[in-house]
Design a protein around this motif. Structure first.
Motif, mmCIF file in Angstrom:
data_model
loop_
_atom_site.group_PDB
_atom_site.id
_atom_site.type_symbol
_atom_site.label_atom_id
_atom_site.label_comp_id
_atom_site.label_asym_id
_atom_site.label_seq_id
_atom_site.Cartn_x
_atom_site.Cartn_y
_atom_site.Cartn_z
ATOM 1 N N THR A 8 0.854 -1.183 0.000
ATOM 2 C CA THR A 8 0.000 0.000 0.000
ATOM 3 C C THR A 8 0.891 1.234 0.000
ATOM 4 O OG1 THR A 8 -1.830 -1.081 1.164
ATOM 5 C CG2 THR A 8 -1.738 1.316 1.263
ATOM 6 N N PHE A 9 0.612 2.154 -0.932
ATOM 7 C CA PHE A 9 1.351 3.400 -0.996
ATOM 8 C C PHE A 9 0.538 4.525 -0.366
ATOM 9 C CE2 PHE A 9 3.792 1.218 -4.232
ATOM 10 C CZ PHE A 9 5.069 1.660 -3.940
ATOM 11 N N THR A 10 1.195 5.311 0.473
ATOM 12 C CA THR A 10 0.628 6.547 0.983
ATOM 13 C C THR A 10 1.236 7.688 0.181
ATOM 14 O OG1 THR A 10 0.389 5.630 3.208
ATOM 15 C CG2 THR A 10 0.335 8.028 3.000
ATOM 16 N N MET A 11 0.391 8.483 -0.465
ATOM 17 C CA MET A 11 0.862 9.605 -1.268
ATOM 18 C C MET A 11 0.979 10.818 -0.347
ATOM 19 S SD MET A 11 1.195 7.936 -3.983
ATOM 20 C CE MET A 11 0.556 6.480 -4.803
ATOM 21 N N THR A 12 2.155 10.988 0.238
ATOM 22 C CA THR A 12 2.339 11.976 1.302
ATOM 23 C C THR A 12 2.204 13.413 0.818
ATOM 24 O OG1 THR A 12 4.746 12.037 0.990
ATOM 25 C CG2 THR A 12 3.877 10.392 2.532
ATOM 26 N N LEU A 13 2.332 13.644 -0.483
ATOM 27 C CA LEU A 13 2.195 14.997 -1.019
ATOM 28 C C LEU A 13 0.857 15.194 -1.723
ATOM 29 C CD1 LEU A 13 5.820 15.526 -2.397
ATOM 30 C CD2 LEU A 13 4.884 16.148 -0.166
ATOM 31 N N GLN A 14 -0.040 14.223 -1.537
ATOM 32 C CA GLN A 14 -1.389 14.325 -2.103
ATOM 33 C C GLN A 14 -2.422 13.962 -1.040
ATOM 34 O OE1 GLN A 14 -1.660 12.042 -5.779
ATOM 35 N NE2 GLN A 14 -1.077 13.844 -6.962
ATOM 36 N N GLY A 15 -2.305 14.612 0.115
ATOM 37 C CA GLY A 15 -3.279 14.422 1.183
ATOM 38 C C GLY A 15 -3.250 13.066 1.833
ATOM 39 N N ASN A 16 -2.113 12.360 1.736
ATOM 40 C CA ASN A 16 -1.963 11.013 2.328
ATOM 41 C C ASN A 16 -2.962 10.009 1.762
ATOM 42 O OD1 ASN A 16 0.255 11.565 4.028
ATOM 43 N ND2 ASN A 16 -1.090 12.483 5.553
ATOM 44 N N ALA A 17 -3.343 10.216 0.506
ATOM 45 C CA ALA A 17 -4.198 9.226 -0.162
ATOM 46 C C ALA A 17 -3.479 7.882 -0.218
ATOM 47 C CB ALA A 17 -4.525 9.694 -1.574
ATOM 48 N N LYS A 18 -4.237 6.801 -0.096
ATOM 49 C CA LYS A 18 -3.651 5.459 -0.075
ATOM 50 C C LYS A 18 -4.083 4.667 -1.302
ATOM 51 C CE LYS A 18 -3.301 5.193 4.966
ATOM 52 N NZ LYS A 18 -1.830 5.260 5.007
ATOM 53 N N VAL A 19 -3.132 3.932 -1.868
ATOM 54 C CA VAL A 19 -3.395 3.089 -3.032
ATOM 55 C C VAL A 19 -2.756 1.734 -2.797
ATOM 56 C CG1 VAL A 19 -3.053 2.785 -5.507
ATOM 57 C CG2 VAL A 19 -3.410 5.081 -4.583
ATOM 58 N N GLN A 20 -3.548 0.687 -2.936
ATOM 59 C CA GLN A 20 -3.027 -0.668 -2.754
ATOM 60 C C GLN A 20 -2.776 -1.297 -4.120
ATOM 61 O OE1 GLN A 20 -5.528 -3.970 -1.116
ATOM 62 N NE2 GLN A 20 -4.067 -3.935 0.574
ATOM 63 N N ALA A 21 -1.708 -2.078 -4.224
ATOM 64 C CA ALA A 21 -1.354 -2.714 -5.496
ATOM 65 C C ALA A 21 -0.630 -4.025 -5.231
ATOM 66 C CB ALA A 21 -0.473 -1.784 -6.332
ATOM 67 N N ARG A 22 -0.525 -4.825 -6.282
ATOM 68 C CA ARG A 22 0.268 -6.060 -6.223
ATOM 69 C C ARG A 22 1.661 -5.767 -6.756
ATOM 70 N NH1 ARG A 22 -3.505 -9.614 -9.909
ATOM 71 N NH2 ARG A 22 -3.145 -7.773 -11.184
ATOM 72 N N PHE A 23 2.662 -6.519 -6.285
ATOM 73 C CA PHE A 23 4.024 -6.266 -6.742
ATOM 74 C C PHE A 23 4.815 -7.561 -6.857
ATOM 75 C CE2 PHE A 23 4.500 -6.433 -2.146
ATOM 76 C CZ PHE A 23 5.659 -7.175 -1.990
ATOM 77 N N SER A 24 5.817 -7.534 -7.723
ATOM 78 C CA SER A 24 6.849 -8.570 -7.729
ATOM 79 C C SER A 24 8.169 -7.908 -8.112
ATOM 80 C CB SER A 24 6.507 -9.706 -8.709
ATOM 81 O OG SER A 24 6.357 -9.218 -10.023
ATOM 82 N N TYR A 25 9.165 -8.092 -7.253
ATOM 83 C CA TYR A 25 10.530 -7.653 -7.534
ATOM 84 C C TYR A 25 11.375 -8.903 -7.762
ATOM 85 C CZ TYR A 25 9.348 -3.188 -5.212
ATOM 86 O OH TYR A 25 8.777 -1.996 -4.843
ATOM 87 N N THR A 26 12.148 -8.920 -8.818
ATOM 88 C CA THR A 26 13.162 -9.956 -9.007
ATOM 89 C C THR A 26 14.521 -9.270 -8.902
ATOM 90 O OG1 THR A 26 11.705 -11.204 -10.480
ATOM 91 C CG2 THR A 26 14.050 -11.771 -10.515
ATOM 92 N N TYR A 27 15.331 -9.763 -7.966
ATOM 93 C CA TYR A 27 16.661 -9.194 -7.729
ATOM 94 C C TYR A 27 17.726 -10.172 -8.214
ATOM 95 C CZ TYR A 27 14.190 -6.216 -4.305
ATOM 96 O OH TYR A 27 13.328 -5.356 -3.685
ATOM 97 N N ALA A 28 18.807 -9.632 -8.727
ATOM 98 C CA ALA A 28 19.949 -10.454 -9.126
ATOM 99 C C ALA A 28 21.224 -9.844 -8.550
ATOM 100 C CB ALA A 28 20.059 -10.558 -10.640
ATOM 101 N N ARG A 29 22.089 -10.733 -8.035
ATOM 102 C CA ARG A 29 23.379 -10.274 -7.520
ATOM 103 C C ARG A 29 24.293 -9.951 -8.694
ATOM 104 N NH1 ARG A 29 24.789 -14.317 -3.828
ATOM 105 N NH2 ARG A 29 25.750 -15.473 -5.514
ATOM 106 N N GLN A 30 24.847 -8.744 -8.694
ATOM 107 C CA GLN A 30 25.708 -8.294 -9.780
ATOM 108 C C GLN A 30 27.142 -8.795 -9.580
ATOM 109 O OE1 GLN A 30 23.901 -6.355 -12.288
ATOM 110 N NE2 GLN A 30 22.418 -7.366 -10.939
ATOM 111 N N ALA A 31 27.996 -8.583 -10.581
ATOM 112 C CA ALA A 31 29.375 -9.061 -10.526
ATOM 113 C C ALA A 31 30.128 -8.485 -9.334
ATOM 114 C CB ALA A 31 30.098 -8.705 -11.822
#
Length: 354
Positions: free
Chosen positions: A177-200
């Motif tokens: 859930t994101f709180t938009m702190t510069l837009q009246g603290n409006a809240k937006v919920q979303a789904r996410f996926s991060y894929t991380y890879a270890r670099q050299a």
């Protein structure tokens, strides 16, 4: 060959070594005399490399004189010899993976798109929440955050799962859930996926980030839970009605003094109540029903007034208005009733003008 030295403690020396093994001094067959890696040495290595390695991610190899140009590990000078510790495949801890999200969230707080883009690998792909454009370059990722950051977004993980796909590849996925702190603290919920890879260089970066709006209208699901409850009443089956309550639910019914807090007690109430063949309609006389509020991502309250049509003993039907509060909790994809409190209107005794 250049060497970067960092003083550790009491004559210990941590060397950041270069990439080629050519020209390195002869390896000892034994690491006798090499001390166990200290937490401080590993911490210094991780800080220099942006890595998340633990002490057990290194294996000891002793060397004569110096580590030369050996790479893929760290070097400590001790007891008259340079001790080389070669890194090996090792996965990050859950807390370290969550730290990657925390670092990304902190980057958002800077309101600097380039700082955020630094969290993404050069070949990263971003499929953002509020843009149709598939972002595959650093400039495109920066462009997205140029438009997103002015809202002052700050994310919080509601649900997450961590999956280790291979050495050097890990996923963090779930709902935030994101709180938009510069837009009246409006809240937006979303789904996410991060894929991380270890670099050299040992640093973990985002190689794919997919964020999408919630496809279902949660308020509509809460209202549907009431519709399912009302439909269950129409079956005149007390067991079906009781099945819409969570195992730990509490029922404070309209026409019984007893607080019902077990499935059997709830079902017992409806055995008697269903004899009246009740059918409920949410009433909007005060302009605020139904009043749906989310206390947490999976917990909602629906309160207001409803009107029941009930069968009388002589076979005629009459209407009764009452107040209600349903507290719902989501189990899987379905909302179940955690608390149901129903009471007659105190000023009109529940009578409805025909």
């Amino acid at each position: 060959m250049a060497r970067v030295t960092v003083a550790l403690a009491a004559g210990l020396l941590l060397l950041a070594v270069s990439a080629s093994a050519a020209g390195g001094r002869e390896l000892l067959q034994s690491s006798k005399g090499c001390p166990a890696l200290s937490a401080k040495a590993v911490e210094s290595y991780n800080k220099a490399k942006g890595a998340f390695l633990e002490a057990d991610c290194f294996e000891q190899v002793g060397t004569k004189g110096s580590c030369g140009s050996k790479s893929g590990g760290l070097c400590i000078y001790s007891n008259g010899q340079s001790c080389f510790y070669r890194s090996r495949p090792c996965k990050p801890t859950d807390s370290q993976v969550l730290g990657l999200f925390a670092a990304w969230n902190a980057a958002l707080k800077t309101l600097d798109s380039e700082t955020v883009a630094d969290m993404y690998a050069p070949s990263a792909v971003l499929l953002p929440t509020v843009s149709n454009q598939y972002r595959t370059t650093r400039d495109e990722i920066i462009d997205y955050f140029d438009h997103f950051l002015p809202k002052g977004p700050q994310g919080a993980l509601d649900k997450y799962e961590i999956r280790y796909l291979a050495d050097g590849v890990v996923q963090l996925l779930g709902i935030y859930t994101f709180t938009m702190t510069l837009q009246g603290n409006a809240k937006v919920q979303a789904r996410f996926s991060y894929t991380y890879a270890r670099q050299a260089n040992g640093k973990w970066l985002i190689v794919e980030h997919h964020s999408s709006a919630m496809p279902e209208n949660e308020a509509a699901l809460v209202m549907d839970a009431f519709a399912q409850w009302n439909a269950a009443l129409a079956t005149l089956n007390a067991s079906k009605v009781a099945s819409l309550y969570a195992p730990t639910a509490v029922l404070l019914p309209t026409v019984s003094d007893k607080v019902r807090n077990t499935p059997a007690e709830i079902q017992d109430y409806f055995v008697a109540f269903l004899k009246k063949e009740p059918q409920g309609v949410i009433d909007n006389i005060d302009g605020t029903s139904p009043n749906i509020r989310f206390l947490a991502p999976d917990v909602a309250i629906n309160s207001g007034t409803y009107v029941f049509t009930l069968k009388n003993d002589d076979g005629t039907r009459s209407k009764v208005r009452a107040r209600y509060t349903y507290v719902y909790k989501k189990y899987g994809s379905k909302y179940l009733i955690e608390e149901h409190h129903s009471s007659v209107m105190p000023e009109t005794a529940g009578k409805v003008d025909e």
